[in-house]
Design an enzyme around this catalytic site. Structure first.
Site, PDB file in Angstrom:
ATOM      1  N   GLU A  44      52.125  46.748  32.332  1.00 32.36           N
ATOM      2  CA  GLU A  44      51.395  47.730  31.536  1.00 32.36           C
ATOM      3  C   GLU A  44      51.790  49.152  31.922  1.00 32.36           C
ATOM      4  O   GLU A  44      51.992  49.450  33.096  1.00 32.36           O
ATOM      5  CB  GLU A  44      49.886  47.582  31.746  1.00 32.36           C
ATOM      6  N   CYS A  91      38.161  44.619  38.451  1.00 32.27           N
ATOM      7  CA  CYS A  91      39.437  45.033  37.859  1.00 32.27           C
ATOM      8  C   CYS A  91      40.073  43.878  37.094  1.00 32.27           C
ATOM      9  O   CYS A  91      40.184  42.762  37.612  1.00 32.27           O
ATOM     10  CB  CYS A  91      40.375  45.520  38.960  1.00 32.27           C
ATOM     11  N   CYS A 150      43.007  49.828  33.337  1.00 31.89           N
ATOM     12  CA  CYS A 150      43.994  49.011  34.042  1.00 31.89           C
ATOM     13  C   CYS A 150      43.768  47.517  33.866  1.00 31.89           C
ATOM     14  O   CYS A 150      42.714  46.988  34.195  1.00 31.89           O
ATOM     15  CB  CYS A 150      43.976  49.352  35.528  1.00 31.89           C
TER      16      CYS A 150
END
Length: 350
Positions: free
Chosen positions: A93, A120, A332
């Site tokens: 990413e 996360c 993220c």
């Protein structure tokens, strides 16, 4: 035919010059190739039209080291989240974050992440491998080409733990600074903290911005959020951060994701303020972006402001950083996670 020792993007100008001479071309061709790679966005030798055509055709199979855009999601605020396919088929990413005065790129340093922070999305997919330095630089070049605008800032806050890939991260920083022309202070390396690694980074004497993902004011809460923190007591982490300031002369930024009802109460802010008293630091508060895999929630604006005010009352520099591109799953790990079934066909299992 002379073999290319590595993707051309991974070679320095002297290395490119040496390589091109092994193919029978004069030394100045190395500089031409270097310009094509970094200034003109060439993704193949065929595109380098001021090089001899016969030579280009003969050597067309040599790898350049550029990724391919697999997917792009665009948020209403114009943030763009890219899934980039690497040469081995793995996906990483990268986020391009435009504003009126700058273009920031959030880069990945690893494919996946081993830290397993429980809020996360990236950590949910596990760790696969480190990125090479040219795969990090490629992310910046890709965003620069896509936006048709010079990148001004780079943050190592994408997939992965940068200090677990320190040699390649430092090599990428040097390239971004010396070749791409981004000032070191506009480059931010972020870490959750690893024993010995912060001091290793300090010993490099870089002038980058250094950020530590803290997320809690005490060891018990921190290791419940970041499993790897059980091996790195908070007091030792803070001592290493103080040593970093002394060695580099640069302050440390502490990142603190605010999780409703978990670490966002005034008592947490008071405890954090006591821990950071007398510290050359800045605290970035980051309201949580919910992901489907976990049940954490985002605090209210009142809770966010109250937490910030407590720190400010203790004369600790504080700001609230609202993540860009939330609508594009750009926090993220979120876009990659949202396509995990498709990516499972592309990603080898450990």
């Amino acid at each position: 035919m002379a073999p290319s020792p590595a993707p051309l993007l991974s070679l320095s100008l002297p290395e490119l010059t040496d390589w091109v001479q092994t193919t029978g071309q004069p030394a100045y061709r190395g500089k031409q190739i270097h310009q094509w790679l970094y200034q003109k966005g060439a993704r193949s030798l065929t595109a380098m039209t001021d090089l001899p055509k016969v030579w280009r055709e003969k050597n067309v199979h040599y790898p350049i080291g550029r990724s391919v855009i697999d997917h792009c999601a665009v948020a209403p605020d114009h943030t763009r989240k890219y899934l980039l396919r690497l040469a081995d088929g793995l996906i990483i990413e990268t986020v391009g974050i435009p504003s009126s005065k700058r273009l920031t790129v959030c880069v990945s340093s690893q494919v996946g992440c081993a830290m397993d922070c429980n809020f996360c999305a990236t950590g949910k997919g596990g760790f696969i491998r480190n990125l090479e330095s040219h795969e990090i630089v490629d992310q910046v070049l890709t965003v620069q080409e896509e936006f048709h605008e010079r990148v001004s800032n780079v943050v190592f806050m994408g997939m992965g733990e940068p200090l677990l890939n320190l040699p390649q991260v430092v090599k990428a920083v040097e390239c971004l600074n010396q070749v791409v022309g981004i000032g070191q202070r506009a480059l931010t390396i972020s870490t959750v903290g690893l024993p010995g690694k912060i001091r290793q980074l300090a010993d490099r004497h870089l002038q980058v911005t250094f950020a530590v993902s803290l997320h809690a004011p005490n060891q018990t809460l921190r290791q419940s959020l970041i499993p790897s923190a059980r091996h790195y007591p908070l007091e030792q982490l803070l001592a290493d951060c103080r040593a970093y300031v002394e060695t580099t002369g640069r302050r440390v930024t502490f990142e603190y994701v605010l999780l409703a009802g978990v670490n966002d109460q005034p008592v947490h802010a008071e405890e954090l303020a006591q821990k950071l008293r007398g510290f050359q630091t800045h605290v970035n508060l980051i309201p949580y972006n919910p992901i489907s895999e976990v049940d954490y929630q985002r605090p209210t604006e009142a809770q966010i402001n109250q937490f910030a005010q407590v720190l400010s009352d203790h004369r600790i520099a504080v700001s609230v950083r609202y993540s860009r591109g939330v609508q594009a799953d750009a926090a993220c790990g979120q876009l990659r996670a949202s396509r995990k079934e498709e990516l499972a066909e592309l990603t080898p299992m450990a």
